[in-house]
Each structure stands twice: as structure tokens, then as C-alpha cells.
Design a protein around this motif. Structure first.
Motif, PDB file in Angstrom:
ATOM      1  N   GLU A  70       8.751  23.417  29.455  1.00  0.00           N
ATOM      2  CA  GLU A  70       8.068  22.778  30.534  1.00  0.00           C
ATOM      3  C   GLU A  70       7.136  21.890  30.022  1.00  0.00           C
ATOM      4  O   GLU A  70       6.356  21.163  30.938  1.00  0.00           O
ATOM      5  CB  GLU A  70       7.583  23.642  31.541  1.00  0.00           C
ATOM      6  N   GLU A  71       6.633  21.714  28.815  1.00  0.00           N
ATOM      7  CA  GLU A  71       6.076  20.545  28.443  1.00  0.00           C
ATOM      8  C   GLU A  71       6.656  19.286  28.540  1.00  0.00           C
ATOM      9  O   GLU A  71       6.157  18.144  28.523  1.00  0.00           O
ATOM     10  CB  GLU A  71       5.708  20.734  26.666  1.00  0.00           C
ATOM     11  N   TYR A  72       8.115  19.277  28.448  1.00  0.00           N
ATOM     12  CA  TYR A  72       8.747  18.135  28.773  1.00  0.00           C
ATOM     13  C   TYR A  72       9.354  17.787  29.854  1.00  0.00           C
ATOM     14  O   TYR A  72       9.908  16.804  30.294  1.00  0.00           O
ATOM     15  CB  TYR A  72       9.790  17.821  27.467  1.00  0.00           C
ATOM     16  N   VAL A  73       9.832  18.944  30.470  1.00  0.00           N
ATOM     17  CA  VAL A  73      10.804  19.067  31.750  1.00  0.00           C
ATOM     18  C   VAL A  73      10.302  20.176  32.561  1.00  0.00           C
ATOM     19  O   VAL A  73      10.073  21.273  32.182  1.00  0.00           O
ATOM     20  CB  VAL A  73      12.289  19.327  31.190  1.00  0.00           C
ATOM     21  N   LYS A  74      10.472  19.914  33.945  1.00  0.00           N
ATOM     22  CA  LYS A  74      10.462  21.139  35.063  1.00  0.00           C
ATOM     23  C   LYS A  74      11.622  20.839  36.221  1.00  0.00           C
ATOM     24  O   LYS A  74      11.940  19.818  36.645  1.00  0.00           O
ATOM     25  CB  LYS A  74       8.940  20.634  35.620  1.00  0.00           C
ATOM     26  N   ALA A  75      12.319  21.978  35.918  1.00  0.00           N
ATOM     27  CA  ALA A  75      13.599  22.019  36.890  1.00  0.00           C
ATOM     28  C   ALA A  75      12.972  22.752  37.993  1.00  0.00           C
ATOM     29  O   ALA A  75      12.452  24.002  37.832  1.00  0.00           O
ATOM     30  CB  ALA A  75      14.696  22.468  36.033  1.00  0.00           C
ATOM     31  N   PHE A  76      13.474  22.295  39.163  1.00  0.00           N
ATOM     32  CA  PHE A  76      13.412  23.282  40.408  1.00  0.00           C
ATOM     33  C   PHE A  76      14.469  22.925  41.553  1.00  0.00           C
ATOM     34  O   PHE A  76      15.210  22.284  41.342  1.00  0.00           O
ATOM     35  CB  PHE A  76      11.811  22.892  41.034  1.00  0.00           C
ATOM     36  N   VAL A  77      14.817  24.076  42.516  1.00  0.00           N
ATOM     37  CA  VAL A  77      15.631  23.994  43.350  1.00  0.00           C
ATOM     38  C   VAL A  77      14.985  22.983  44.547  1.00  0.00           C
ATOM     39  O   VAL A  77      13.806  23.236  44.871  1.00  0.00           O
ATOM     40  CB  VAL A  77      15.889  25.410  43.802  1.00  0.00           C
ATOM     41  N   ALA A  78      15.712  22.150  45.135  1.00  0.00           N
ATOM     42  CA  ALA A  78      15.240  21.426  46.120  1.00  0.00           C
ATOM     43  C   ALA A  78      16.258  20.628  46.847  1.00  0.00           C
ATOM     44  O   ALA A  78      17.353  20.469  46.443  1.00  0.00           O
ATOM     45  CB  ALA A  78      14.183  20.144  45.735  1.00  0.00           C
ATOM     46  N   ASP A  79      16.246  20.703  48.194  1.00  0.00           N
ATOM     47  CA  ASP A  79      17.133  20.041  49.026  1.00  0.00           C
ATOM     48  C   ASP A  79      16.569  18.583  49.373  1.00  0.00           C
ATOM     49  O   ASP A  79      15.375  18.529  50.232  1.00  0.00           O
ATOM     50  CB  ASP A  79      17.370  20.651  50.558  1.00  0.00           C
ATOM     51  N   VAL A  80      16.795  17.435  48.671  1.00  0.00           N
ATOM     52  CA  VAL A  80      16.090  16.062  48.982  1.00  0.00           C
ATOM     53  C   VAL A  80      16.603  15.536  50.162  1.00  0.00           C
ATOM     54  O   VAL A  80      15.910  14.437  50.557  1.00  0.00           O
ATOM     55  CB  VAL A  80      16.723  15.258  47.868  1.00  0.00           C
ATOM     56  N   THR A  81      17.236  16.199  51.204  1.00  0.00           N
ATOM     57  CA  THR A  81      17.442  15.599  52.533  1.00  0.00           C
ATOM     58  C   THR A  81      16.112  16.176  53.372  1.00  0.00           C
ATOM     59  O   THR A  81      15.947  15.760  54.327  1.00  0.00           O
ATOM     60  CB  THR A  81      18.657  16.105  53.147  1.00  0.00           C
ATOM     61  N   THR A  82      15.210  17.170  52.745  1.00  0.00           N
ATOM     62  CA  THR A  82      14.141  17.616  53.499  1.00  0.00           C
ATOM     63  C   THR A  82      12.921  17.051  52.553  1.00  0.00           C
ATOM     64  O   THR A  82      13.111  16.104  51.739  1.00  0.00           O
ATOM     65  CB  THR A  82      14.108  19.026  53.493  1.00  0.00           C
ATOM     66  N   ASP A  83      11.754  17.884  52.840  1.00  0.00           N
ATOM     67  CA  ASP A  83      10.515  17.405  52.349  1.00  0.00           C
ATOM     68  C   ASP A  83      10.142  18.112  50.848  1.00  0.00           C
ATOM     69  O   ASP A  83       9.058  18.399  50.340  1.00  0.00           O
ATOM     70  CB  ASP A  83       9.352  17.427  52.965  1.00  0.00           C
ATOM     71  N   GLU A  84      11.225  18.829  50.375  1.00  0.00           N
ATOM     72  CA  GLU A  84      11.225  20.175  49.654  1.00  0.00           C
ATOM     73  C   GLU A  84      10.447  19.486  48.297  1.00  0.00           C
ATOM     74  O   GLU A  84       9.797  20.039  47.414  1.00  0.00           O
ATOM     75  CB  GLU A  84      12.342  20.871  49.290  1.00  0.00           C
ATOM     76  N   ILE A  85      10.734  18.374  47.804  1.00  0.00           N
ATOM     77  CA  ILE A  85      10.692  17.699  46.589  1.00  0.00           C
ATOM     78  C   ILE A  85       9.010  17.496  46.561  1.00  0.00           C
ATOM     79  O   ILE A  85       8.262  17.544  45.545  1.00  0.00           O
ATOM     80  CB  ILE A  85      11.507  16.508  46.229  1.00  0.00           C
ATOM     81  N   PHE A  86       8.256  17.411  47.737  1.00  0.00           N
ATOM     82  CA  PHE A  86       7.167  16.931  47.815  1.00  0.00           C
ATOM     83  C   PHE A  86       6.119  18.028  47.510  1.00  0.00           C
ATOM     84  O   PHE A  86       4.990  17.840  47.113  1.00  0.00           O
ATOM     85  CB  PHE A  86       6.752  16.203  49.034  1.00  0.00           C
ATOM     86  N   HIS A  87       6.762  19.338  47.259  1.00  0.00           N
ATOM     87  CA  HIS A  87       5.896  20.530  47.179  1.00  0.00           C
ATOM     88  C   HIS A  87       5.679  20.549  45.598  1.00  0.00           C
ATOM     89  O   HIS A  87       4.875  21.079  45.059  1.00  0.00           O
ATOM     90  CB  HIS A  87       6.814  21.538  47.417  1.00  0.00           C
ATOM     91  N   VAL A  88       6.752  19.491  44.637  1.00  0.00           N
ATOM     92  CA  VAL A  88       6.521  19.733  43.170  1.00  0.00           C
ATOM     93  C   VAL A  88       5.973  18.391  42.638  1.00  0.00           C
ATOM     94  O   VAL A  88       5.297  18.169  41.761  1.00  0.00           O
ATOM     95  CB  VAL A  88       7.647  20.080  42.598  1.00  0.00           C
ATOM     96  N   ILE A  89       6.512  17.127  43.507  1.00  0.00           N
ATOM     97  CA  ILE A  89       6.046  16.004  42.652  1.00  0.00           C
ATOM     98  C   ILE A  89       5.171  15.120  43.879  1.00  0.00           C
ATOM     99  O   ILE A  89       5.736  15.097  44.971  1.00  0.00           O
ATOM    100  CB  ILE A  89       7.337  15.126  42.540  1.00  0.00           C
ATOM    101  N   ASN A  90       3.989  14.528  43.225  1.00  0.00           N
ATOM    102  CA  ASN A  90       3.153  13.850  44.143  1.00  0.00           C
ATOM    103  C   ASN A  90       3.736  12.572  44.513  1.00  0.00           C
ATOM    104  O   ASN A  90       4.617  11.880  43.683  1.00  0.00           O
ATOM    105  CB  ASN A  90       1.834  13.778  43.734  1.00  0.00           C
ATOM    106  N   ASP A  91       3.339  11.861  45.578  1.00  0.00           N
ATOM    107  CA  ASP A  91       3.603  10.589  45.990  1.00  0.00           C
ATOM    108  C   ASP A  91       3.233   9.513  44.801  1.00  0.00           C
ATOM    109  O   ASP A  91       2.340   9.752  44.003  1.00  0.00           O
ATOM    110  CB  ASP A  91       3.082   9.997  47.326  1.00  0.00           C
TER     111      ASP A  91
END
Length: 270
Positions: A126-147
């Protein structure tokens, strides 16, 4: 049928007959809704059956997308941020990590099982990569990645698995996390690819959108459709074209033509 200049090839009589036969029996609305409701389950089962064996590592990406190796930052010490949408089991991200490029990579997938495989890889750090579960048709990605924080987004054989009615929503969601003038690198199935003609009557859901036997789905893009989707979502089209390749497996005596669609798109202001 779409204008000749927009399609990937001229169709044979046999291919036209195949498309006509597909239209004779369409997936019912009830079944189509069930496929949408259970989409995550079907992809999770796909990875349960195939684990990490189905897709090959994508060593071709830096050759096709030179933006991955051309660093335009003023300082090479500044680590770029990549977001891979639909990472599967890591066939895109791990070849990049092996090349020791100066990236931090976010990687998401619809399937929790796929993300488990990504995290089980010996290169996962996780120093280089962060993997997570998300449905990109929803707002789930914004819980991990900022605008406004991502330099490059990759959409490689991902959008085709999503219902066409949600394409623009997905693109608008990823638009938000990109920095101004950042780019999306895209490859997916092109209209009239060999695989499109393999579907039998009863597997077509909508125009150029099909159900596989395992419940997963696939859409086949034309140039005009893909261009309009990205423009509608607020992107500038940098490049878009059909890519003609061959799938060759000498052991199984397989040599078939494939048609993909590839594009590069830049975030612009609505």
C-alpha cells in the motif's frame, strides 16, 4: 445499421444473417433486470471459477499508451497518481509495478473476490497501490479518492460490462476525480468484433449489448457512440480508433481476427 464510416468493417452475408437471428429472440425485461441486480454476484462467481488464470498480464499497455511512461511533470520526483477502474485480479497494475514506474495506483473492482486476489499478490504494497471494492456507477469511489487528484485513469475492457444506461454516469464519476487536463486511457470491444457474432438468439439484451452464459455482459462500441459518451460527460477527445488484432493459440489451432476500440480523452470543463 450505423454509417459505414463509423463501423469497424464491412459485414459478410453470413454475419448479417447472424445479427438478424440475434434479433429474433431478445432477453426478456425480467431477465435483463435480474442480470443487472445480480451483476456483482456473477462477476464474483467468475473470479471464483477462474481465480487468476483467465486474463493474461497486460504487458502491452505501455506500448499502446505511451502516456504511462512519458512523465510531463516538472519534477520527476513527483509521483503520478493512476486510477485503474475495473482492475480484476491485477493484470494491468502488476506489470506497471514491475517496471518500477513512478506511480501511486488506485485500483477498484466490482468483485470483492477479485480484490482479494489483487491483495494476495506478493507485489501488493500500500505504499504503491491501494485496491478497493467499488461500484463506479455510484459514489463509492469518492469514499477513497478525492476530487481532482488523479493524473491518469485507465478503462480497459471495463465499460462494456456495465449497462449502457449507466455509461455516462460512470464517466462523470471518474471525471470528478481527475485533475484538470488529466486523461483517460480506454480500450474495449469494438462493434462487429468476432465475439459479437458468437452470441446465439436469446442472448441479446439491447443494441450491441449481450449476455454471456455465466451471467456477465458485454457491450460492443462504435466510434460515434464512444465519442458521444465522453463528450457528454465533459471530456475532450484526443484520439479514437479501431484496433485490429488476432487471437492466436497454436496449441488449440485458434487464429481469429479481433476488433477493439481504443481512445484517449482529456478532462475539460463542462
Amino acid at each position: 445499421m450505423e454509417a459505414t464510416a463509423n463501423i469497424s468493417k464491412s459485414l459478410t452475408t453470413e454475419e448479417l444473417e447472424c445479427l438478424d437471428m440475434q434479433n429474433k429472440r431478445i432477453v426478456t425485461d425480467f431477465k435483463a433486470n435480474l442480470l443487472e441486480t445480480n451483476a456483482r454476484k456473477y462477476w464474483d462467481l467468475f473470479y471464483k471459477r477462474n481465480e487468476t488464470r483467465f486474463f493474461k498480464d497486460r504487458h502491452w499497455t505501455t506500448r499502446e499508451f505511451t502516456e504511462l511512461i512519458n512523465d510531463n511533470h516538472s519534477s520527476n520526483l513527483e509521483r503520478r497518481v493512476i486510477f485503474e477502474v475495473g482492475c480484476g485480479v491485477g493484470n494491468f497494475i502488476y506489470p506497471l509495478l514491475e517496471e518500477k514506474l513512478n506511480f501511486f495506483i488506485y485500483a477498484c473492482d466490482f468483485s470483492p473476490r477479485a480484490i482479494e486476489f489483487v491483495k494476495a499478490n506478493k507485489l501488493y504494497n500500500e505504499e504503491y497501490v491501494k485496491a478497493f471494492v467499488a461500484d463506479v456507477t455510484t459514489d463509492e469511489i469518492f469514499h477513497v479518492i478525492n476530487d481532482n487528484t488523479v493524473d491518469i485513469i485507465t478503462l480497459v475492457f471495463v465499460l462494456s460490462a456495465i449497462h449502457p444506461e449507466k455509461f455516462v454516469t460512470v464517466l462523470r464519476n471518474i471525471w470528478k476525480v481527475l485533475r484538470q487536463d488529466a486523461i483517460v486511457l480506454f480500450r474495449d470491444y469494438g462493434i462487429y468484433d468476432m465475439a459479437q457474432f458468437r452470441f446465439k438468439p436469446g442472448n441479446k439484451i439491447a443494441e450491441n449489448f449481450y449476455m454471456r452464459q455465466d451471467g456477465t455482459r458485454s457491450y460492443y462500441f462504435s466510434l460515434n457512440v464512444l465519442r458521444e459518451l465522453f463528450v457528454t460527460a465533459g471530456f475532450e477527445v484526443l484520439d479514437i480508433s479501431y484496433i485490429h488484432r488476432r487471437t492466436i493459440n497454436k496449441k488449440e489451432n485458434v487464429d481469429v481476427p479481433r476488433i477493439f476500440i481504443q481512445g484517449k480523452f482529456k478532462k475539460s470543463i463542462y
